[in-house]
Write a protein that holds these residues in place. Structure first.
Motif, PDB file in Angstrom:
ATOM      1  N   TYR A 155       0.842  -1.198   0.000  1.00 26.71           N
ATOM      2  CA  TYR A 155       0.000   0.000   0.000  1.00 26.71           C
ATOM      3  C   TYR A 155       0.878   1.249   0.000  1.00 26.71           C
ATOM      4  O   TYR A 155       0.544   2.258  -0.620  1.00 26.71           O
ATOM      5  CB  TYR A 155      -0.918   0.020   1.222  1.00 26.71           C
ATOM      6  N   ALA A 175       2.105   1.662  -3.443  1.00 27.53           N
ATOM      7  CA  ALA A 175       1.044   2.243  -4.279  1.00 27.53           C
ATOM      8  C   ALA A 175       0.964   3.750  -4.049  1.00 27.53           C
ATOM      9  O   ALA A 175       0.808   4.527  -5.005  1.00 27.53           O
ATOM     10  CB  ALA A 175      -0.292   1.582  -3.958  1.00 27.53           C
ATOM     11  N   LEU A 230       1.682   7.105  -6.694  1.00 26.28           N
ATOM     12  CA  LEU A 230       0.729   8.205  -6.887  1.00 26.28           C
ATOM     13  C   LEU A 230       1.336   9.549  -6.496  1.00 26.28           C
ATOM     14  O   LEU A 230       0.634  10.555  -6.441  1.00 26.28           O
ATOM     15  CB  LEU A 230      -0.537   7.934  -6.071  1.00 26.28           C
ATOM     16  N   GLY A 231       2.632   9.544  -6.179  1.00 29.02           N
ATOM     17  CA  GLY A 231       3.318  10.794  -5.933  1.00 29.02           C
ATOM     18  C   GLY A 231       3.483  11.173  -4.470  1.00 29.02           C
ATOM     19  O   GLY A 231       3.859  12.305  -4.171  1.00 29.02           O
ATOM     20  N   PRO A 281      -3.350   5.314   9.090  1.00 30.71           N
ATOM     21  CA  PRO A 281      -4.726   4.780   9.079  1.00 30.71           C
ATOM     22  C   PRO A 281      -4.762   3.253   9.017  1.00 30.71           C
ATOM     23  O   PRO A 281      -5.625   2.632   9.623  1.00 30.71           O
ATOM     24  CB  PRO A 281      -5.327   5.390   7.811  1.00 30.71           C
ATOM     25  N   LEU A 282      -3.800   2.652   8.283  1.00 31.98           N
ATOM     26  CA  LEU A 282      -3.816   1.199   8.149  1.00 31.98           C
ATOM     27  C   LEU A 282      -3.526   0.507   9.477  1.00 31.98           C
ATOM     28  O   LEU A 282      -4.072  -0.551   9.769  1.00 31.98           O
ATOM     29  CB  LEU A 282      -2.788   0.737   7.108  1.00 31.98           C
ATOM     30  N   PHE A 289      -2.077  -2.231  -9.843  1.00 33.28           N
ATOM     31  CA  PHE A 289      -1.467  -3.427  -9.275  1.00 33.28           C
ATOM     32  C   PHE A 289      -2.389  -4.629  -9.457  1.00 33.28           C
ATOM     33  O   PHE A 289      -3.598  -4.484  -9.637  1.00 33.28           O
ATOM     34  CB  PHE A 289      -1.169  -3.218  -7.792  1.00 33.28           C
ATOM     35  N   ASP A 308      -3.591  -6.889  -7.407  1.00 33.38           N
ATOM     36  CA  ASP A 308      -4.775  -6.921  -6.543  1.00 33.38           C
ATOM     37  C   ASP A 308      -5.202  -5.498  -6.163  1.00 33.38           C
ATOM     38  O   ASP A 308      -5.757  -5.283  -5.092  1.00 33.38           O
ATOM     39  CB  ASP A 308      -4.594  -7.837  -5.337  1.00 33.38           C
ATOM     40  N   LEU A 323      -4.741  -2.871  -4.689  1.00 29.45           N
ATOM     41  CA  LEU A 323      -4.192  -2.104  -3.568  1.00 29.45           C
ATOM     42  C   LEU A 323      -4.901  -0.774  -3.391  1.00 29.45           C
ATOM     43  O   LEU A 323      -4.274   0.265  -3.179  1.00 29.45           O
ATOM     44  CB  LEU A 323      -2.676  -1.871  -3.742  1.00 29.45           C
ATOM     45  N   LEU A 324      -6.219  -0.789  -3.485  1.00 30.78           N
ATOM     46  CA  LEU A 324      -6.982   0.413  -3.144  1.00 30.78           C
ATOM     47  C   LEU A 324      -6.855   0.628  -1.640  1.00 30.78           C
ATOM     48  O   LEU A 324      -6.920  -0.334  -0.871  1.00 30.78           O
ATOM     49  CB  LEU A 324      -8.448   0.231  -3.526  1.00 30.78           C
ATOM     50  N   PHE A 325      -6.683   1.886  -1.223  1.00 32.97           N
ATOM     51  CA  PHE A 325      -6.528   2.160   0.201  1.00 32.97           C
ATOM     52  C   PHE A 325      -7.842   1.842   0.909  1.00 32.97           C
ATOM     53  O   PHE A 325      -8.874   2.455   0.615  1.00 32.97           O
ATOM     54  CB  PHE A 325      -6.127   3.611   0.432  1.00 32.97           C
ATOM     55  N   PRO A 326      -7.827   0.885   1.852  1.00 31.58           N
ATOM     56  CA  PRO A 326      -9.097   0.419   2.426  1.00 31.58           C
ATOM     57  C   PRO A 326      -9.797   1.476   3.275  1.00 31.58           C
ATOM     58  O   PRO A 326     -11.004   1.397   3.467  1.00 31.58           O
ATOM     59  CB  PRO A 326      -8.676  -0.786   3.279  1.00 31.58           C
ATOM     60  N   HIS A 327      -9.054   2.479   3.760  1.00 30.43           N
ATOM     61  CA  HIS A 327      -9.670   3.465   4.651  1.00 30.43           C
ATOM     62  C   HIS A 327     -10.242   4.655   3.894  1.00 30.43           C
ATOM     63  O   HIS A 327     -10.801   5.565   4.501  1.00 30.43           O
ATOM     64  CB  HIS A 327      -8.642   3.934   5.685  1.00 30.43           C
ATOM     65  N   PHE A 386      -6.390  10.787  -4.523  1.00 27.65           N
ATOM     66  CA  PHE A 386      -5.114  10.744  -3.804  1.00 27.65           C
ATOM     67  C   PHE A 386      -3.958  11.267  -4.664  1.00 27.65           C
ATOM     68  O   PHE A 386      -3.171  12.107  -4.211  1.00 27.65           O
ATOM     69  CB  PHE A 386      -4.825   9.299  -3.353  1.00 27.65           C
ATOM     70  N   GLY A 387      -3.876  10.798  -5.915  1.00 26.62           N
ATOM     71  CA  GLY A 387      -2.792  11.224  -6.801  1.00 26.62           C
ATOM     72  C   GLY A 387      -2.863  12.709  -7.135  1.00 26.62           C
ATOM     73  O   GLY A 387      -1.887  13.442  -6.950  1.00 26.62           O
ATOM     74  N   ARG A 413      -1.633  14.881  -4.401  1.00 28.09           N
ATOM     75  CA  ARG A 413      -0.172  14.902  -4.274  1.00 28.09           C
ATOM     76  C   ARG A 413       0.462  15.772  -5.349  1.00 28.09           C
ATOM     77  O   ARG A 413       1.573  16.251  -5.197  1.00 28.09           O
ATOM     78  CB  ARG A 413       0.409  13.481  -4.357  1.00 28.09           C
ATOM     79  N   ARG A 466      -7.683   5.567 -10.693  1.00 28.98           N
ATOM     80  CA  ARG A 466      -6.692   6.141  -9.785  1.00 28.98           C
ATOM     81  C   ARG A 466      -5.351   6.306 -10.494  1.00 28.98           C
ATOM     82  O   ARG A 466      -4.665   7.322 -10.325  1.00 28.98           O
ATOM     83  CB  ARG A 466      -6.541   5.237  -8.551  1.00 28.98           C
TER      84      ARG A 466
END
Lengths: 281, 377
Positions: A181, A184, A188-189, A202-203, B105, B107, B109-113, B122-123, B126, B170
Motif C-alpha cells: 500500500y 502504491a 501516486l506521488g 490509518p492502516l 497493481f 490486486d 491495492l486500493l486504500f481500504p480506509h 489521492f494522486g 499529491r 486512480r
C-alpha cells in the motif's frame, strides 16, 4: 426396503454433532489445572468484592483523598500514554521499516524496561533526571525545572515503564501491514512523510489503539518506578496504587475501597475498548 | 536504426525497434539479482500498448518494479518523456513519487480506509491540487469508468470488476506518461473478465501516454496490446506484432501459449529433417536451420498407417484431456506433438495412454520459417 433405510438414517441425523461429542473427552490432566488457574485468577478479585464495606461505600468514595488520587492517576496515565504515542509510534516505524545497522540492539534496548524491575527503573530515572542527575542537574540550573517528586515526574516514570508495550504492539502492527500500500502511495506521488500520515497510520490505527490501551493500563497500575522517582505526595504524586499501599498500613477498608475503584476503572476501560480494537473472542 | 535525435545521450534503440518514431519510454532495463539477470531493451511510443509476456519467474514483475522505481537498475538506462529517471552509469536516480507513472497493481491495492473517490483523488492531491479540485477530477474519472454512483463506497464494498476500474481511474488520474498494468484482469472471474477487458481496451485506446501491460495471459495481450514482448529467464525471446508472434512462435513457451506444435529442424527445399530424426514434407521452401509450426487440429490420428500421406509416423499416447469441444491428445514418438480430435473421431479411435497410433500432418498445414532470425516485429 424404504423402512429399514429410514431406520438407519434417522438416528444418524439426530445424533449430536461431532463438536459436542468431543467435549466429553477433555483430558482431566488439562481440565483440572485449567480450572485451578481460573480460580486462582478470579478468587482474589472475588475476595476483594466479598470484603468490600458496601454499607459505608458511598461515603468512603466521596472522601477527598480518593477522588484526588483517582484524578491524578487517570491524568498521569493519559499524559504518559500521549507521551508514549508521540515518541513510541515513530520509534516503532523506524524499527519496522528502516533497515539500519544495530536495529536488533535498539529493539532489545526498547524492551529492557519491560523486564527491568520498576524500582530499578525509578532509581535509573533518578540518576539521570534527579536534581544531581546527568540531565536533571542541567535542567535545574538552566531552567529551574525539576522532575523528581513532581506530577511531571509521575508521567515520566509511567511512560518509561509503559512505552515498550506501545512500541512492541505498534511495531507488530506495522510489520503485519502490507507495505505494498505504501508502494502504491509512492506511485501516486506521495513522499515518505505523506505516505506515513495518509496511508500507514490509518492502516495500523487498530494496532496503535491496542498498544495505547495496553500502555494506559500499565501506566495506571504503575507503582515501583513512580514511588522511587516521584515519591508519595498526596495530590501531587500519590497515584491510586500508591494510595492503596499506604492505606493498607493504616486502614484496611480504605485500601479495599481504593482497590475496588481501580479495578472498576481498568475493567470498564478494557471492556469498552475490547470489542472495538482488541478483537473479541 | 539510430537513436532518437530528440533524446541526446540516449543509447541507440535496440535492433529490431519497430518504428523510428519518438518513443516516450526508452529503456534498457538491466537488473542483477544473484543468479537472475534481467536484460530487457524496451521502447514504447505515445499511445502504444505493449504487452510483456512470460512464464512465472521470467522477470516481468522485476521489469515493472524497475520502471516504477520500486527497484533500482544495476545497469542500462531508463528515460521517460525525455527525462532520465534511472541511469546507474551516470548516478542518476529518481524516486518513485517523482516519476510520471501510474500503476494498476494485480490486486489493485486500493486504500481500504478511503472511499473510491478519495482513492482516485489521492494522486491529484499529491500533484498539488486542492481538495475540491482533486475530488472534482476524481469524480470525472469515476464517471469515465462508469462508477459515479459508487464514489462514496469503501473498497470492501466494491465488486472485483468495480475495484479494478477504480484502480485504473486512480492510476490514470495522475495523467501519467507511462501506465503500468500488472496482470490487471488476473483477479477477476471469467465473466467479469470479459466485460472488464472490453472496457479496459477502450480506456487504453484513449490514453495518450505509453502503456505496458504485464501478463501471462495471451488473450489479454492479444486483445489489449499493439505489440508483444516475450521474455524468458530475463531475456527477450520474441517481440513483434500480435499476428507475427502468434503465427511464428520461436520458443516452446510461446508455442504452448499460442497453442501450436513447434519443432526445430534442418530444411532442404520442401523437406525438413526434424531433431527427432523425422522427415517432414512442407508447403514452404527453405534452406538451413528452420522452425516448423503446425496446429494440433492439423494432426490427424489413424489406427493403421494411412496410405499416401508422406508425413506420418507411429506415436504413443501419453495423455488425453478436454480442450474446448475436442479432446487434446499428447503423443510421444520421433517427435512430441499434441493432436486435437473430435469426440466423434475419439469414439472410433479410443485414445488411451499407452496406445500406439499413426499421426499424420498435411504438408500444406505446416509453417516453416528461419530459426536464426533476430526476434523482430
Amino acid at each position: 426396503m424404504s423402512r429399514p433405510d429410514l431406520v438407519t438414517v434417522t438416528p444418524a441425523r439426530s445424533a449430536p454433532p461431532p463438536q459436542s461429542r468431543r467435549t466429553g473427552r477433555i483430558p482431566v490432566a488439562l481440565l483440572l489445572p485449567a480450572a485451578l488457574g481460573l480460580v486462582f485468577l478470579v478468587l482474589p478479585l472475588a475476595g476483594l468484592l466479598i470484603r468490600t464495606p458496601w454499607s459505608t461505600l458511598p461515603q468512603r468514595l466521596t472522601e477527598p483523598g480518593v477522588l484526588t488520587a483517582l484524578r491524578l492517576s487517570v491524568q498521569a496515565a493519559t499524559l504518559a500514554t500521549l507521551l508514549c504515542l508521540v515518541l513510541g509510534v515513530p520509534l516503532a516505524w523506524l524499527l519496522a521499516r528502516i533497515d539500519f545497522p544495530g536495529r536488533r540492539l535498539v529493539r532489545a534496548l526498547v524492551t529492557v524496561p519491560l523486564v527491568l524491575p520498576p524500582v530499578v527503573g525509578g532509581v535509573a530515572l533518578l540518576l539521570v533526571f534527579g536534581r544531581r542527575g546527568i540531565l536533571g542537574g542541567w535542567l535545574d540550573s538552566a531552567f529551574g525545572f525539576t522532575l523528581p517528586f513532581t506530577t511531571a515526574g509521575v508521567v515520566l516514570a509511567e511512560a518509561f515503564v509503559a512505552m515498550p508495550f506501545l512500541v512492541i504492539a505498534v511495531e507488530g502492527a506495522l510489520r503485519g501491514a502490507d507495505v505494498r500500500y505504501e508502494e502504491a502511495a509512492a506511485t501516486l506521488g506521495a513522499g515518505r512523510w505523506t505516505t506515513f500520515t495518509h496511508v500507514t497510520l490509518p492502516l495500523v490505527a487498530p494496532g496503535i489503539a491496542a498498544g495505547a490501551v495496553l500502555c494506559w493500563a500499565r501506566a495506571l497500575g504503575e507503582f515501583g518506578a513512580t514511588i522511587t522517582f516521584a515519591g508519595n505526595f498526596p495530590g501531587r504524586t500519590q497515584t491510586m496504587p500508591l494510595a492503596v499501599y499506604l492505606a493498607l498500613e493504616t486502614d484496611l477498608e480504605a485500601a479495599i475501597v481504593l482497590s475496588l475503584v481501580l479495578l472498576t476503572v481498568s475493567v470498564a476501560i478494557l471492556a469498552s475498548l475490547r470489542d472495538r480494537w482488541l478483537g473479541s473472542s | 536504426m539510430t537513436g532518437d535525435p530528440n533524446c541526446p545521450g540516449v543509447d541507440p534503440s535496440p535492433p529490431g525497434d519497430p518504428s523510428p518514431g519518438p518513443a516516450v519510454l526508452d529503456a534498457h532495463l538491466v537488473v542483477d539479482r544473484g543468479t537472475f539477470r534481467l536484460d530487457l531493451p524496451l521502447t514504447i511510443r505515445p499511445g502504444e500498448v505493449v504487452a510483456l509476456l512470460g512464464p512465472n519467474g521470467a522477470g516481468k514483475t522485476t521489469a515493472l518494479r524497475a520502471l516504477a522505481g520500486l527497484l533500482s537498475l544495476t545497469g542500462g538506462h531508463l528515460s521517460l518523456a525525455g527525462r532520465h529517471l534511472d541511469h546507474p552509469g551516470r548516478r542518476i536516480w529518481t524516486p518513485t513519487e517523482q516519476r510520471p507513472i501510474g500503476v494498476v497493481f494485480q490486486d489493485y491495492l486500493l486504500f481500504p480506509h478511503l472511499t473510491a473517490l478519495d482513492n482516485v483523488a489521492f494522486g491529484p492531491r499529491r500533484q498539488g491540487l486542492d481538495r475540491q479540485r482533486a475530488r472534482q477530477r476524481a469524480a470525472d474519472w469515476l464517471t469515465r469508468v462508469g462508477l459515479a454512483e459508487q464514489a462514496r463506497r469503501r473498497p470492501r464494498h466494491l465488486s472485483g470488476g468495480q475495484a479494478q476500474r477504480v484502480a485504473l481511474a486512480r492510476a490514470l488520474a495522475v495523467e501519467p506518461a507511462l501506465l503500468l498494468l500488472d496482470e490487471p484482469l488476473a483477479a477477476l472471474d471469467a465473466r467479469t473478465r470479459l466485460d472488464t477487458r472490453a472496457q479496459l481496451q477502450r480506456h487504453l485506446a484513449d490514453h495518450p501516454g505509453a502503456t505496458l501491460l504485464v501478463t501471462h495471459d495471451l488473450i489479454d495481450a492479444v486483445v489489449l496490446a499493439d505489440r508483444l514482448v516475450v521474455i524468458e529467464q530475463g531475456r527477450v525471446v520474441q517481440m513483434g506484432d500480435v499476428a507475427t508472434v502468434t503465427a511464428q512462435p520461436r520458443t516452446d513457451y510461446v508455442a504452448r501459449l499460442v497453442g501450436l506444435n513447434l519443432h526445430r529442424g534442418r530444411a532442404d527445399g520442401h523437406r525438413v529433417l526434424l531433431a527427432g530424426g523425422l522427415h517432414l514434407v512442407t508447403g514452404d521452401r527453405h534452406e538451413g536451420e528452420v522452425l516448423v509450426a503446425f496446429a494440433p487440429s492439423a494432426v490427424a490420428l489413424h489406427s493403421v498407417r494411412p496410405d499416401g500421406s508422406p508425413n506420418s509416423w507411429p506415436a504413443t499416447i501419453t495423455g488425453v484431456h478436454r480442450h474446448g469441444d475436442n479432446l487434446r491428445v499428447q503423443l510421444d514418438g520421433p517427435v512430441t506433438v499434441a493432436a486435437d480430435v473430435t469426440p466423434g473421431a475419439a469414439a472410433q479411435l479410443r485414445p488411451a495412454p499407452g496406445r500406439t497410433l499413426w499421426a499424420a500432418v498435411e504438408a500444406a498445414e505446416t509453417r516453416v520459417y528461419p530459426a536464426s532470425a533476430v526476434p523482430t516485429g
